[in-house]
Design a protein around this motif. Sequence first.
Motif, PDB file in Angstrom:
ATOM      1  N   ARG A   7       6.808  -3.819   8.117  1.00 45.44           N
ATOM      2  CA  ARG A   7       8.149  -3.952   7.561  1.00 45.44           C
ATOM      3  C   ARG A   7       8.382  -3.030   6.379  1.00 45.44           C
ATOM      4  O   ARG A   7       9.506  -2.768   5.994  1.00 45.44           O
ATOM      5  N   ASP A   8       7.306  -2.552   5.746  1.00 50.29           N
ATOM      6  CA  ASP A   8       7.463  -1.704   4.568  1.00 50.29           C
ATOM      7  C   ASP A   8       7.861  -0.284   4.941  1.00 50.29           C
ATOM      8  O   ASP A   8       8.692   0.331   4.310  1.00 50.29           O
ATOM      9  N   HIS A   9       7.208   0.276   5.946  1.00 51.40           N
ATOM     10  CA  HIS A   9       7.451   1.664   6.312  1.00 51.40           C
ATOM     11  C   HIS A   9       7.429   1.800   7.825  1.00 51.40           C
ATOM     12  O   HIS A   9       6.793   1.006   8.527  1.00 51.40           O
ATOM     13  N   ALA A  10       8.029   2.827   8.317  1.00 48.33           N
ATOM     14  CA  ALA A  10       8.001   3.082   9.752  1.00 48.33           C
ATOM     15  C   ALA A  10       6.579   3.369  10.195  1.00 48.33           C
ATOM     16  O   ALA A  10       5.816   4.041   9.509  1.00 48.33           O
ATOM     17  N   ALA A  11       6.228   2.838  11.353  1.00 47.74           N
ATOM     18  CA  ALA A  11       4.877   3.047  11.867  1.00 47.74           C
ATOM     19  C   ALA A  11       4.749   4.452  12.423  1.00 47.74           C
ATOM     20  O   ALA A  11       5.734   5.095  12.755  1.00 47.74           O
ATOM     21  N   PRO A  12       3.520   4.974  12.518  1.00 43.88           N
ATOM     22  CA  PRO A  12       3.309   6.280  13.124  1.00 43.88           C
ATOM     23  C   PRO A  12       3.797   6.254  14.563  1.00 43.88           C
ATOM     24  O   PRO A  12       3.866   5.197  15.183  1.00 43.88           O
ATOM     25  N   SER A  13       4.107   7.415  15.111  1.00 44.32           N
ATOM     26  CA  SER A  13       4.568   7.463  16.491  1.00 44.32           C
ATOM     27  C   SER A  13       3.501   6.855  17.388  1.00 44.32           C
ATOM     28  O   SER A  13       2.316   7.155  17.249  1.00 44.32           O
ATOM     29  N   GLN A  14       3.915   5.984  18.313  1.00 48.20           N
ATOM     30  CA  GLN A  14       2.976   5.191  19.085  1.00 48.20           C
ATOM     31  C   GLN A  14       2.001   6.022  19.926  1.00 48.20           C
ATOM     32  O   GLN A  14       0.802   5.757  19.917  1.00 48.20           O
ATOM     33  N   PRO A  15       2.465   7.043  20.662  1.00 47.63           N
ATOM     34  CA  PRO A  15       1.502   7.825  21.456  1.00 47.63           C
ATOM     35  C   PRO A  15       0.429   8.492  20.605  1.00 47.63           C
ATOM     36  O   PRO A  15      -0.747   8.477  20.952  1.00 47.63           O
ATOM     37  N   ASP A  16       0.821   9.086  19.469  1.00 50.12           N
ATOM     38  CA  ASP A  16      -0.152   9.739  18.599  1.00 50.12           C
ATOM     39  C   ASP A  16      -1.141   8.737  18.032  1.00 50.12           C
ATOM     40  O   ASP A  16      -2.343   8.982  17.973  1.00 50.12           O
ATOM     41  N   GLY A 220       9.447  11.785   6.782  1.00 46.98           N
ATOM     42  CA  GLY A 220      10.798  11.386   6.398  1.00 46.98           C
ATOM     43  C   GLY A 220      10.898  10.716   5.046  1.00 46.98           C
ATOM     44  O   GLY A 220      11.985  10.265   4.657  1.00 46.98           O
ATOM     45  N   ALA A 221       9.782  10.623   4.318  1.00 42.21           N
ATOM     46  CA  ALA A 221       9.832   9.974   3.004  1.00 42.21           C
ATOM     47  C   ALA A 221      10.616  10.816   2.013  1.00 42.21           C
ATOM     48  O   ALA A 221      10.491  12.035   1.979  1.00 42.21           O
ATOM     49  N   GLY A 222      11.409  10.159   1.182  1.00 44.83           N
ATOM     50  CA  GLY A 222      12.217  10.857   0.198  1.00 44.83           C
ATOM     51  C   GLY A 222      11.445  11.178  -1.068  1.00 44.83           C
ATOM     52  O   GLY A 222      10.297  10.757  -1.251  1.00 44.83           O
ATOM     53  N   TRP A 223      12.116  11.920  -1.966  1.00 43.56           N
ATOM     54  CA  TRP A 223      11.488  12.367  -3.204  1.00 43.56           C
ATOM     55  C   TRP A 223      11.019  11.190  -4.051  1.00 43.56           C
ATOM     56  O   TRP A 223       9.881  11.184  -4.550  1.00 43.56           O
ATOM     57  N   LEU A 224      11.840  10.177  -4.244  1.00 38.76           N
ATOM     58  CA  LEU A 224      11.488   9.056  -5.122  1.00 38.76           C
ATOM     59  C   LEU A 224      10.287   8.294  -4.585  1.00 38.76           C
ATOM     60  O   LEU A 224       9.383   7.932  -5.338  1.00 38.76           O
ATOM     61  N   ARG A 225      10.286   8.044  -3.284  1.00 37.34           N
ATOM     62  CA  ARG A 225       9.159   7.316  -2.693  1.00 37.34           C
ATOM     63  C   ARG A 225       7.859   8.076  -2.886  1.00 37.34           C
ATOM     64  O   ARG A 225       6.818   7.482  -3.213  1.00 37.34           O
ATOM     65  N   ARG A 226       7.890   9.386  -2.707  1.00 38.22           N
ATOM     66  CA  ARG A 226       6.677  10.184  -2.909  1.00 38.22           C
ATOM     67  C   ARG A 226       6.227  10.140  -4.363  1.00 38.22           C
ATOM     68  O   ARG A 226       5.024  10.062  -4.654  1.00 38.22           O
ATOM     69  N   GLN A 227       7.169  10.196  -5.288  1.00 35.95           N
ATOM     70  CA  GLN A 227       6.829  10.160  -6.706  1.00 35.95           C
ATOM     71  C   GLN A 227       6.158   8.834  -7.079  1.00 35.95           C
ATOM     72  O   GLN A 227       5.133   8.812  -7.772  1.00 35.95           O
TER      73      GLN A 227
END
Length: 305
Positions: A7-16, A220-227
């Motif tokens: 629920r916190d973040h999108a999961a990695p692409s399923q096939p990968d 797809g993470a934004g600047w604030l999340r990365r900071q």
Amino acid sequence: MTSSTARDHAAPSQPDRQEVADRLLRSSEILSYDPVREVDWETPLDTAYHGASPEWSTLFGTAYWDEMTPEQQRELTRQEAASVASTGIWFEMILQQMVLRDFYAKDPTDPAFQWALTEIADECRHSIMFARGAKKLRAPAYRPRRLVVELGRVFKTVASGEAAYAAILVAEEVLDVMQRDWMRDERVVPFVRTVNNIHVVEESRHMKFAREETKARLEGAGWLRRQINAVVVAGASYFIVTSMVSREVYENAGLEPERAVREAKRNEHHKSMLRSSCSGLMEFLGSAGLLTRASLWFYKRANLI
């Protein structure tokens, strides 16, 4: 290695994700160890050996090291190796809880789910192996400071996504470089070399998964999340790395603790060893956007950059 809540973040692409997990599961089936059988636990400790490569000692290269007898030097490296092992147990217990929290009630037919359980099984064996190894090195139960223990309790409860994966990756990468040196060093007591070899082989799979998950969670993470996550990762890394060698090792090695701590803090050789061990890791964190001006403060304080 650790994980996050969906629920916190999108999961990695399923096939990968499934492809990576499948590959790691196959590797685990082919090359895994049982420390109970692989490590020589019965032969008494030979004190003619070091517990770790001397060059990795926190006092190597200092005036105090030069004053020590060869017996004192060997005893110090044995106590330091036991401290690193004890810190590893603390850390592995954190990550096991995080993995279980992440995969609770998820699809057990998913290769990623099965890999998570495989990794937990690995970490359980590693923790027991480290515990037996520290005991055989004639060391007490070293633990991080109370503040660090409580911070770890908070971290394992709230950390998620790339913050969790990347922080775990830092600890694993530093330990990996260290142990690769120790397992090849004939000055190190044979059973410790075996322990290190087992850990290096099996943790390489954990690090692969952690790197892949970190990259996937940041898509797809934004600047604030990365900071924000860059600071969380750096802060966790600081407390993990600075807790590896307890100050109690010096007294247990028969040294003057206050002097030993002072010289260890000023030891440029040891700082250089840590920095060199992290060059590839820092390159990865930089490419992932997790090396920011604020995070650099923590890495520099921990002598990782």
